[in-house]
Design an enzyme around this catalytic site. Structure first.
Site, PDB file in Angstrom:
ATOM      1  N   ASP A  36     -10.717  -4.110   0.024  1.00  0.00           N
ATOM      2  CA  ASP A  36     -11.540  -4.949   0.901  1.00  0.00           C
ATOM      3  C   ASP A  36     -11.575  -6.393   0.418  1.00  0.00           C
ATOM      4  O   ASP A  36     -11.870  -6.661  -0.748  1.00  0.00           O
ATOM      5  CB  ASP A  36     -12.967  -4.412   0.962  1.00  0.00           C
ATOM      6  N   ASP A 177     -13.865   3.824   8.230  1.00  0.00           N
ATOM      7  CA  ASP A 177     -14.390   3.205   7.010  1.00  0.00           C
ATOM      8  C   ASP A 177     -15.888   2.996   7.144  1.00  0.00           C
ATOM      9  O   ASP A 177     -16.341   2.242   8.007  1.00  0.00           O
ATOM     10  CB  ASP A 177     -13.677   1.863   6.786  1.00  0.00           C
TER      11      ASP A 177
END
Length: 228
Positions: A36, A177
């Protein structure tokens, strides 16, 4: 669809021993790493850049790495992450003026291309660029922070995207996610996902191998439900 992929999220790893922790979770049976990237602009948090990715590759992390760019603008970072060792580069449609050009830029830099959808982002972008995608990421929390609860509205969105993918006879990966845990991963798989980003739902345990074995059993159960 009979193959599921586990993607531990680097945000939940031990940053004091990052390379070691990532290697442990891969050796325990994970398939790829979810990386990320946040800019404190597109989302209200700040994380790491391409130097961290490059350091993982230098640590001999050879597993595929999905770089999830939660940044705006996005295009200038794509060549940097590609050079650092990204396998997939995934971005949000709101982060670029020209989605197709950004997808082309990812491919030109030798990576697979993904498009990410926040919980409130409509899916109509897929009408125009589906054939250019290798991965579709559905956020099941509002992005920016870990350890959030899975949003139940994601189930309908997953089913809708799965229908779109299957109707086009596509092998696009469908990733989810946010809030993925042992107790909901089977239901998420049955709704159509085949890539599962796991943060605290995996890293909070000391024995990664044992947890991943339990996850695989849940996914086997989900697969048996989907074929009956």
């Amino acid at each position: 669809m009979n193959k599921f992929f586990l993607a531990p999220s680097i945000l939940s790893a031990d940053f004091a021993r990052l390379g070691e922790d990532i290697k442990k979770v891969i050796d325990a049976g994970s398939d790829l790493i979810h990386f990320d990237v946040m800019d404190n602009h597109y989302v209200p948090n700040l994380s790491m850049g391409p130097m961290i990715l490059e350091s993982l590759r230098n640590y001999n992390i050879t597993a595929p790495i999905d770089v999830h760019l939660m940044v705006k603008p996005v295009d200038n970072l794509i060549p940097q992450f590609a050079k650092a060792g990204a396998t997939f580069i995934t971005f949000h449609p709101e982060a670029t003026l020209h989605i197709e050009r950004t997808l082309n830029l990812i491919k030109e830099n030798g990576c697979k291309a993904g498009l990410a959808f926040n919980p409130a982002t409509p899916l109509n972008f897929l009408d125009y660029i589906l054939e250019k995608l290798d991965l579709i990421l559905l956020m099941s929390v509002n992005p920016g922070f870990g350890n959030q609860s899975f949003l139940p509205s994601t189930f309908n969105k997953l089913r809708e995207v799965r229908k779109i993918i299957d109707a086009n006879f596509s092998d696009i990966l469908l990733e989810v996610d946010g809030g993925v845990k042992l107790d909901n991963i089977a239901d998420i798989a049955c709704a159509g996902a085949n890539v599962f980003v796991m943060g605290s739902g995996l890293f909070k345990y000391s024995n990664y191998k044992l947890v991943i074995e339990k996850i695989r059993k849940k996914l086997e159960y989900a697969h048996s439900r989907s074929i009956h």
